[in-house]
Design a protein around this motif. Structure first.
Motif, PDB file in Angstrom:
ATOM      1  N   GLU A 174       2.209 -58.433  37.334  1.00 25.50           N
ATOM      2  CA  GLU A 174       2.778 -59.954  37.490  1.00 25.50           C
ATOM      3  C   GLU A 174       4.218 -59.987  37.657  1.00 25.50           C
ATOM      4  O   GLU A 174       4.749 -61.223  38.210  1.00 25.50           O
ATOM      5  CB  GLU A 174       2.346 -60.465  36.151  1.00 25.50           C
ATOM      6  CG  GLU A 174       0.688 -60.969  36.076  1.00 25.50           C
ATOM      7  CD  GLU A 174       0.304 -61.630  34.932  1.00 25.50           C
ATOM      8  OE1 GLU A 174      -0.240 -62.734  35.003  1.00 25.50           O
ATOM      9  OE2 GLU A 174       0.534 -61.275  33.722  1.00 25.50           O
ATOM     10  N   ARG A 175       4.966 -58.946  36.996  1.00 30.01           N
ATOM     11  CA  ARG A 175       6.405 -59.334  37.113  1.00 30.01           C
ATOM     12  C   ARG A 175       6.895 -58.650  38.343  1.00 30.01           C
ATOM     13  O   ARG A 175       8.213 -58.926  38.632  1.00 30.01           O
ATOM     14  CB  ARG A 175       6.973 -58.159  35.853  1.00 30.01           C
ATOM     15  CG  ARG A 175       6.749 -58.583  34.502  1.00 30.01           C
ATOM     16  CD  ARG A 175       7.377 -57.945  33.503  1.00 30.01           C
ATOM     17  NE  ARG A 175       7.536 -56.234  33.697  1.00 30.01           N
ATOM     18  CZ  ARG A 175       6.689 -55.497  33.090  1.00 30.01           C
ATOM     19  NH1 ARG A 175       5.867 -56.070  32.220  1.00 30.01           N
ATOM     20  NH2 ARG A 175       6.654 -54.225  33.058  1.00 30.01           N
ATOM     21  N   MET A 176       6.288 -57.888  39.350  1.00 30.09           N
ATOM     22  CA  MET A 176       6.709 -57.497  40.335  1.00 30.09           C
ATOM     23  C   MET A 176       6.997 -58.467  41.396  1.00 30.09           C
ATOM     24  O   MET A 176       6.556 -59.503  41.520  1.00 30.09           O
ATOM     25  CB  MET A 176       5.683 -56.453  41.277  1.00 30.09           C
ATOM     26  CG  MET A 176       5.429 -55.103  40.446  1.00 30.09           C
ATOM     27  SD  MET A 176       4.011 -54.173  41.327  1.00 30.09           S
ATOM     28  CE  MET A 176       4.823 -53.854  42.853  1.00 30.09           C
ATOM     29  N   LYS A 224       9.531 -38.672  40.908  1.00 29.63           N
ATOM     30  CA  LYS A 224      10.247 -39.712  41.160  1.00 29.63           C
ATOM     31  C   LYS A 224       9.935 -40.476  42.228  1.00 29.63           C
ATOM     32  O   LYS A 224       9.724 -41.538  42.422  1.00 29.63           O
ATOM     33  CB  LYS A 224      11.676 -39.506  40.988  1.00 29.63           C
ATOM     34  CG  LYS A 224      11.946 -39.073  39.607  1.00 29.63           C
ATOM     35  CD  LYS A 224      13.426 -38.559  39.383  1.00 29.63           C
ATOM     36  CE  LYS A 224      13.657 -37.820  38.147  1.00 29.63           C
ATOM     37  NZ  LYS A 224      15.352 -37.271  38.224  1.00 29.63           N
ATOM     38  N   LEU A 225       9.638 -39.790  43.728  1.00 36.10           N
ATOM     39  CA  LEU A 225       9.327 -40.485  44.763  1.00 36.10           C
ATOM     40  C   LEU A 225       8.021 -41.066  44.708  1.00 36.10           C
ATOM     41  O   LEU A 225       7.956 -42.035  45.382  1.00 36.10           O
ATOM     42  CB  LEU A 225       9.321 -39.358  45.844  1.00 36.10           C
ATOM     43  CG  LEU A 225      10.839 -38.950  46.483  1.00 36.10           C
ATOM     44  CD1 LEU A 225      10.797 -37.592  47.328  1.00 36.10           C
ATOM     45  CD2 LEU A 225      11.869 -40.218  46.683  1.00 36.10           C
ATOM     46  N   ALA A 226       6.825 -40.310  44.066  1.00 32.65           N
ATOM     47  CA  ALA A 226       5.827 -40.757  43.778  1.00 32.65           C
ATOM     48  C   ALA A 226       5.680 -42.217  43.173  1.00 32.65           C
ATOM     49  O   ALA A 226       4.845 -43.197  43.700  1.00 32.65           O
ATOM     50  CB  ALA A 226       4.909 -39.867  43.425  1.00 32.65           C
ATOM     51  N   ALA A 273      11.283 -43.611  35.342  1.00 33.39           N
ATOM     52  CA  ALA A 273      10.029 -44.842  35.585  1.00 33.39           C
ATOM     53  C   ALA A 273      10.714 -46.012  34.372  1.00 33.39           C
ATOM     54  O   ALA A 273      10.421 -47.133  34.891  1.00 33.39           O
ATOM     55  CB  ALA A 273       8.876 -44.354  34.505  1.00 33.39           C
ATOM     56  N   SER A 274      11.425 -45.719  33.469  1.00 34.05           N
ATOM     57  CA  SER A 274      12.151 -46.929  32.572  1.00 34.05           C
ATOM     58  C   SER A 274      12.936 -47.507  33.440  1.00 34.05           C
ATOM     59  O   SER A 274      12.966 -48.835  33.344  1.00 34.05           O
ATOM     60  CB  SER A 274      12.826 -46.082  31.348  1.00 34.05           C
ATOM     61  OG  SER A 274      11.817 -45.582  30.381  1.00 34.05           O
ATOM     62  N   ASP A 275      13.860 -46.945  34.451  1.00 25.88           N
ATOM     63  CA  ASP A 275      14.764 -47.685  35.008  1.00 25.88           C
ATOM     64  C   ASP A 275      14.035 -48.478  36.015  1.00 25.88           C
ATOM     65  O   ASP A 275      14.572 -49.575  36.458  1.00 25.88           O
ATOM     66  CB  ASP A 275      15.609 -46.570  35.979  1.00 25.88           C
ATOM     67  CG  ASP A 275      16.666 -45.939  34.960  1.00 25.88           C
ATOM     68  OD1 ASP A 275      16.806 -46.520  34.128  1.00 25.88           O
ATOM     69  OD2 ASP A 275      17.047 -44.819  35.470  1.00 25.88           O
ATOM     70  N   LEU A 276      12.766 -48.266  36.465  1.00 26.55           N
ATOM     71  CA  LEU A 276      12.135 -48.954  37.476  1.00 26.55           C
ATOM     72  C   LEU A 276      11.307 -50.074  36.734  1.00 26.55           C
ATOM     73  O   LEU A 276      10.440 -50.836  37.435  1.00 26.55           O
ATOM     74  CB  LEU A 276      11.303 -48.083  38.285  1.00 26.55           C
ATOM     75  CG  LEU A 276      11.664 -47.013  39.294  1.00 26.55           C
ATOM     76  CD1 LEU A 276      10.825 -45.991  39.847  1.00 26.55           C
ATOM     77  CD2 LEU A 276      12.481 -47.646  40.394  1.00 26.55           C
ATOM     78  N   GLY A 277      11.259 -49.825  35.417  1.00 29.39           N
ATOM     79  CA  GLY A 277      10.382 -51.006  34.818  1.00 29.39           C
ATOM     80  C   GLY A 277       8.932 -50.722  34.668  1.00 29.39           C
ATOM     81  O   GLY A 277       7.870 -51.433  34.343  1.00 29.39           O
ATOM     82  N   ILE A 278       8.635 -49.408  35.145  1.00 29.65           N
ATOM     83  CA  ILE A 278       7.066 -49.032  34.956  1.00 29.65           C
ATOM     84  C   ILE A 278       6.471 -48.708  33.532  1.00 29.65           C
ATOM     85  O   ILE A 278       7.433 -47.918  32.680  1.00 29.65           O
ATOM     86  CB  ILE A 278       7.161 -47.810  35.821  1.00 29.65           C
ATOM     87  CG1 ILE A 278       7.328 -48.229  37.452  1.00 29.65           C
ATOM     88  CG2 ILE A 278       5.446 -47.323  35.860  1.00 29.65           C
ATOM     89  CD1 ILE A 278       7.341 -47.102  38.349  1.00 29.65           C
ATOM     90  N   PRO A 279       5.724 -49.308  33.209  1.00 33.11           N
ATOM     91  CA  PRO A 279       5.122 -49.288  31.833  1.00 33.11           C
ATOM     92  C   PRO A 279       4.564 -47.554  31.795  1.00 33.11           C
ATOM     93  O   PRO A 279       4.143 -46.967  32.553  1.00 33.11           O
ATOM     94  CB  PRO A 279       3.992 -50.070  31.665  1.00 33.11           C
ATOM     95  CG  PRO A 279       3.657 -50.314  32.949  1.00 33.11           C
ATOM     96  CD  PRO A 279       4.694 -50.284  33.841  1.00 33.11           C
TER      97      PRO A 279
END
Length: 269
Positions: free
Chosen positions: A267-269, A115-117, A180-186
């Protein structure tokens, strides 16, 4: 259908070779590979290097044979050089590899470290401690991660050889996926060792597209919450001495999807 025939190998190769991140302030699209030990993460990194460089190369240490022994113990970013001479450049997609996930509380990478990574807080070369996750104040804790340090795509690597993944391992994978989902990471998944798991595919890699056995094995994605259309079968380079189109096709198909997912996220960042 996840095992449908991918696009033309030359088209995918050109697409991958010409990729540049959507934003100028991000040099590298970062892919984080995670999953149980022995799934073939380091071997996939080697295989991507082969495809990018156009020749067999070994940038990442990997176990000689499939096993349940952990091999990667440190946080390491793998970069690839493309071109030659004055035209040499660093390929703008990098792979972060971590210790494998194992059963129990005192073995394998701690889920908190993954999670930290994801957030870019783990410095290069950090040696993972299964019983003591990285904490703020540690010399290896990156307090102010850049956009390049953060993960843009999370890839779960699982082997088609697995008959059963332990519930505790599944729980760790699930917790990482939720973060990852909470962070929006695909997220996506790769199914490795397809040739070892299916005799027909071992005879001819093109049979992956019609293997009923492998289609059933792809259903492991439901256990870790990855949609079926985001699961990609791959065969890593192992004992080959030359590149092969059938292997490249599967690797390029997965790599192209990583690029598409990661670039959308950038692009979303």
């Amino acid at each position: 259908d996840v095992l449908s025939v991918p696009r033309n190998v030359q088209e995918d190769h050109q697409y991958v070779q010409k990729y540049k991140p959507a934003h100028d302030n991000i040099r590298y699209l970062r892919v984080l590979l995670y999953g149980p030990v022995g799934a073939g993460r380091s071997s996939f990194i080697n295989s991507v290097s082969n495809v990018i460089r156009g020749r067999i190369s070994i940038p990442a240490l990997a176990g000689a044979t499939y096993s349940c022994q952990r091999f990667t113990t440190m946080f390491e970013t793998h970069k690839f050089i493309k071109g030659r001479g004055n035209e040499k450049t660093i390929y703008p997609v990098v792979f972060s590899d971590i210790m494998g996930v194992e059963e129990g509380e005192s073995r394998g990478v701690h889920e908190d470290d993954i999670k930290l990574a994801l957030k870019g807080h783990v410095k290069e070369g950090h040696k993972f401690n299964p019983v003591s996750p990285l904490a703020e104040g540690h010399p290896d804790y990156n307090l102010n991660p850049s956009a390049d340090d953060k993960v843009h795509v999370l890839v779960c690597v699982l082997s088609a050889n697995y008959t059963l993944i332990k519930p505790s391992v599944l729980e760790k994978l699930k917790n990482v996926r939720e973060t990852a989902s909470d962070l929006g990471i695909p997220q996506m998944a790769m199914m490795t060792h397809i040739d070892e798991a299916c005799g027909e595919t071992e005879k001819d890699l093109k049979n992956v597209y019609k293997s009923k056995y492998l289609k059933k094995r792809v259903n492991f994605s439901a256990a870790v919450g990855i949609p079926l259309n985001c699961v990609f079968p791959v065969k890593n380079y192992s004992d080959e001495i030359d590149l092969k189109d059938d292997i490249d096709t599967l690797i390029l198909s997965a790599l192209r999807k990583m690029i598409d997912f990661g670039d959308d996220f950038i692009e979303r960042m």
